[in-house]
Design a protein around this motif. Structure first.
Motif, mmCIF file in Angstrom:
data_model
loop_
_atom_site.group_PDB
_atom_site.id
_atom_site.type_symbol
_atom_site.label_atom_id
_atom_site.label_comp_id
_atom_site.label_asym_id
_atom_site.label_seq_id
_atom_site.Cartn_x
_atom_site.Cartn_y
_atom_site.Cartn_z
ATOM 1 N N GLY A 189 0.805 -1.210 0.000
ATOM 2 C CA GLY A 189 0.000 0.000 0.000
ATOM 3 C C GLY A 189 0.840 1.263 0.000
ATOM 4 O O GLY A 189 2.079 1.224 -0.075
ATOM 5 N N SER A 190 0.142 2.400 0.082
ATOM 6 C CA SER A 190 0.803 3.706 0.028
ATOM 7 C C SER A 190 0.298 4.611 1.144
ATOM 8 O O SER A 190 -0.815 4.439 1.632
ATOM 9 N N LEU A 191 1.136 5.541 1.513
ATOM 10 C CA LEU A 191 0.766 6.578 2.465
ATOM 11 C C LEU A 191 1.435 7.876 2.038
ATOM 12 O O LEU A 191 2.492 7.866 1.402
ATOM 13 N N ARG A 192 0.831 8.974 2.429
ATOM 14 C CA ARG A 192 1.441 10.285 2.223
ATOM 15 C C ARG A 192 1.551 10.968 3.568
ATOM 16 O O ARG A 192 0.519 11.315 4.183
ATOM 17 N N LEU A 193 2.757 11.129 4.017
ATOM 18 C CA LEU A 193 3.002 11.823 5.274
ATOM 19 C C LEU A 193 3.184 13.308 5.002
ATOM 20 O O LEU A 193 3.708 13.703 3.957
ATOM 21 N N SER A 194 2.758 14.132 5.946
ATOM 22 C CA SER A 194 2.918 15.573 5.830
ATOM 23 C C SER A 194 3.607 16.119 7.068
ATOM 24 O O SER A 194 3.379 15.627 8.183
ATOM 25 N N CYS A 195 4.417 17.135 6.851
ATOM 26 C CA CYS A 195 5.097 17.840 7.942
ATOM 27 C C CYS A 195 4.758 19.321 7.782
ATOM 28 O O CYS A 195 5.283 19.984 6.877
ATOM 29 N N ALA A 196 3.870 19.807 8.622
ATOM 30 C CA ALA A 196 3.449 21.203 8.566
ATOM 31 C C ALA A 196 4.341 22.039 9.472
ATOM 32 O O ALA A 196 4.470 21.739 10.669
ATOM 33 N N ALA A 197 4.946 23.063 8.894
ATOM 34 C CA ALA A 197 5.880 23.903 9.635
ATOM 35 C C ALA A 197 5.248 25.237 9.984
ATOM 36 O O ALA A 197 4.464 25.785 9.202
ATOM 37 N N SER A 198 5.576 25.763 11.144
ATOM 38 C CA SER A 198 5.139 27.102 11.530
ATOM 39 C C SER A 198 6.250 27.758 12.341
ATOM 40 O O SER A 198 7.098 27.082 12.920
ATOM 41 N N VAL A 200 6.039 19.970 4.015
ATOM 42 C CA VAL A 200 6.835 18.978 3.305
ATOM 43 C C VAL A 200 6.095 17.643 3.362
ATOM 44 O O VAL A 200 5.592 17.256 4.418
ATOM 45 N N HIS A 201 6.028 16.981 2.218
ATOM 46 C CA HIS A 201 5.335 15.696 2.127
ATOM 47 C C HIS A 201 6.327 14.569 1.874
ATOM 48 O O HIS A 201 7.395 14.780 1.270
ATOM 49 N N LEU A 202 5.950 13.388 2.318
ATOM 50 C CA LEU A 202 6.711 12.179 1.996
ATOM 51 C C LEU A 202 5.719 11.148 1.460
ATOM 52 O O LEU A 202 4.890 10.630 2.221
ATOM 53 N N GLN A 203 5.775 10.913 0.168
ATOM 54 C CA GLN A 203 4.938 9.893 -0.457
ATOM 55 C C GLN A 203 5.659 8.560 -0.350
ATOM 56 O O GLN A 203 6.815 8.434 -0.773
ATOM 57 N N ILE A 204 4.970 7.580 0.229
ATOM 58 C CA ILE A 204 5.574 6.268 0.430
ATOM 59 C C ILE A 204 4.744 5.243 -0.325
ATOM 60 O O ILE A 204 3.552 5.070 -0.039
ATOM 61 N N TYR A 220 15.525 21.039 15.372
ATOM 62 C CA TYR A 220 14.209 20.814 15.965
ATOM 63 C C TYR A 220 13.608 19.560 15.370
ATOM 64 O O TYR A 220 13.782 19.292 14.173
ATOM 65 N N TRP A 221 12.883 18.821 16.194
ATOM 66 C CA TRP A 221 12.170 17.622 15.779
ATOM 67 C C TRP A 221 10.675 17.790 15.970
ATOM 68 O O TRP A 221 10.228 18.429 16.926
ATOM 69 N N GLY A 222 9.917 17.161 15.078
ATOM 70 C CA GLY A 222 8.494 17.042 15.314
ATOM 71 C C GLY A 222 8.221 15.898 16.277
ATOM 72 O O GLY A 222 9.143 15.207 16.723
ATOM 73 N N GLN A 223 6.943 15.678 16.575
ATOM 74 C CA GLN A 223 6.564 14.667 17.553
ATOM 75 C C GLN A 223 6.403 13.277 16.951
ATOM 76 O O GLN A 223 6.357 12.285 17.684
ATOM 77 N N GLY A 224 6.303 13.192 15.648
ATOM 78 C CA GLY A 224 6.259 11.902 14.985
ATOM 79 C C GLY A 224 4.859 11.429 14.636
ATOM 80 O O GLY A 224 3.868 11.854 15.226
ATOM 81 N N THR A 225 4.802 10.525 13.651
ATOM 82 C CA THR A 225 3.570 9.859 13.260
ATOM 83 C C THR A 225 3.909 8.390 13.003
ATOM 84 O O THR A 225 4.940 8.076 12.399
ATOM 85 N N GLN A 226 3.041 7.508 13.460
ATOM 86 C CA GLN A 226 3.327 6.078 13.395
ATOM 87 C C GLN A 226 2.850 5.500 12.071
ATOM 88 O O GLN A 226 1.719 5.748 11.631
ATOM 89 N N VAL A 227 3.730 4.711 11.449
ATOM 90 C CA VAL A 227 3.380 3.950 10.249
ATOM 91 C C VAL A 227 3.543 2.470 10.581
ATOM 92 O O VAL A 227 4.606 2.038 11.022
ATOM 93 N N THR A 228 2.459 1.731 10.386
ATOM 94 C CA THR A 228 2.496 0.284 10.636
ATOM 95 C C THR A 228 2.064 -0.435 9.366
ATOM 96 O O THR A 228 0.991 -0.164 8.832
#
Length: 127
Positions: A16-25, A79-83, A116-124
């Motif tokens: 399968g596929s996922l699209r992760l996003s990293c929103a910056a402010s 920033v996006h990461l298409q997986i 700086y790091w974000g808090q993360g998102t889990q991919v399983t």
């Protein structure tokens, strides 16, 4: 206030596929490099892809080349990461990080200059 917020993770079947996003402010993307890193249980955090927010130059770890695509939307400061073609080995917490413009490759390989790091998102990835 500087902030990175990841989203888009979840449970997906192999292939399968996922699209992760990293929103910056708190800052504008074109002044920094943004990287995606992942950390599986019991393993070190490793860089998978980084992008220069100004010229769009990119780096990919060998293990993800051809399956992962990093992109930036400076207008949305995201920033996006298409997986694609997800594998069980891709299971991990995915984090985005902020670093200097000059450090696209070194930031991904050695985590050099990360501010700086974000808090993360889990991919399983599991059937």
């Amino acid at each position: 206030q500087l902030q990175l917020v990841e989203s888009g993770g979840g449970l997906v079947q192999p292939g399968g596929s996922l699209r992760l996003s990293c929103a910056a402010s708190g800052f504008t993307l074109d002044l920094y490099t943004i990287g995606w890193f992942r950390q599986a249980p019991g393993k070190e955090r490793m860089g998978v892809s980084c992008i220069n927010g100004s010229d769009g130059s990119t780096y990919y770890a060998d293990s993800v080349k051809g399956r992962f695509t990093i992109s930036r939307d400076n207008g949305k400061n995201t920033v996006h990461l298409q997986i694609n073609s997800l594998e069980p080995e891709d299971t991990a917490a995915y984090y985005c990080a902020l670093g200097p413009l000059w450090a696209v490759q070194s930031m991904c390989i050695t985590r050099a200059g990360i501010r700086y790091w974000g808090q993360g998102t889990q991919v399983t990835v599991s059937s």
